[in-house]
Design a protein around this motif. Structure first.
Motif, PDB file in Angstrom:
ATOM      1  N   LYS A  17       0.579  -1.594  -0.350  1.00 59.02           N
ATOM      2  CA  LYS A  17       0.015   0.232  -0.103  1.00 59.02           C
ATOM      3  C   LYS A  17       0.872   1.367  -0.390  1.00 59.02           C
ATOM      4  N   LEU A  18       2.026   1.054   0.883  1.00 59.97           N
ATOM      5  CA  LEU A  18       3.090   2.008   0.412  1.00 59.97           C
ATOM      6  C   LEU A  18       2.873   2.587  -0.636  1.00 59.97           C
ATOM      7  N   GLU A  19       3.834   1.543  -0.820  1.00 58.74           N
ATOM      8  CA  GLU A  19       4.358   1.738  -3.176  1.00 58.74           C
ATOM      9  C   GLU A  19       3.024   2.102  -3.723  1.00 58.74           C
ATOM     10  N   LYS A  72      10.504   6.085   3.202  1.00 64.57           N
ATOM     11  CA  LYS A  72      11.499   5.620   5.102  1.00 64.57           C
ATOM     12  C   LYS A  72      10.720   4.849   5.961  1.00 64.57           C
ATOM     13  N   VAL A  73       9.708   4.991   6.365  1.00 64.76           N
ATOM     14  CA  VAL A  73       8.458   4.040   6.418  1.00 64.76           C
ATOM     15  C   VAL A  73       8.891   2.544   5.624  1.00 64.76           C
ATOM     16  N   ARG A  74       8.055   2.984   4.857  1.00 62.42           N
ATOM     17  CA  ARG A  74       8.346   1.965   4.131  1.00 62.42           C
ATOM     18  C   ARG A  74       9.977   0.905   4.033  1.00 62.42           C
ATOM     19  N   ASP A  75      10.699   1.175   3.612  1.00 62.54           N
ATOM     20  CA  ASP A  75      11.665   0.698   4.090  1.00 62.54           C
ATOM     21  C   ASP A  75      11.984  -0.415   5.619  1.00 62.54           C
ATOM     22  N   HIS A  76      11.813   0.631   6.255  1.00 62.73           N
ATOM     23  CA  HIS A  76      11.352  -0.187   8.031  1.00 62.73           C
ATOM     24  C   HIS A  76      11.367  -0.903   7.944  1.00 62.73           C
TER      25      HIS A  76
END
Length: 98
Positions: A17-19, A72-76
């Motif tokens: 969803k973030l992507e 950044k949130v997605r990567d985390h």
């Protein structure tokens, strides 16, 4: 210490969803061009189009900041998922060896 329950499937869905949101932000500039074109010059006046352009320019800067933070949130979250998956695989191997 309380137990932590993490559903990897939900975290994977969150990453997807973030992507999708990040992708939408990437394509939003083209949408703003379409908006300005649709506004045109009603009654031979360009104030509305100018206001829309001004809004879009300010929103573009904020959108970039927001997109960067969402990335950044997605990567985390991806890191958490990968960490748990790696731990799960390594733990399974240890139990298979016993």
């Amino acid at each position: 210490m309380p137990d932590v329950s993490i559903k990897i499937d939900i975290l994977d869905q969150t990453v997807k969803k973030l992507e999708s949101i990040i992708d939408e932000f990437d394509h939003a500039v083209g949408n703003s061009d379409a908006l300005e074109g649709a506004i045109g010059n009603p009654f031979h006046r360009g104030e509305l189009r100018s206001q829309a352009d001004d809004f879009e320019q300010r929103w573009d800067m904020k959108r970039k900041d927001l997109k960067d933070e969402l990335s950044k949130v997605r990567d985390h979250i991806k890191g958490v998922v990968e960490g748990f998956q790696n731990w799960d695989s390594e733990t399974a191997l240890l139990f298979q060896q016993k």
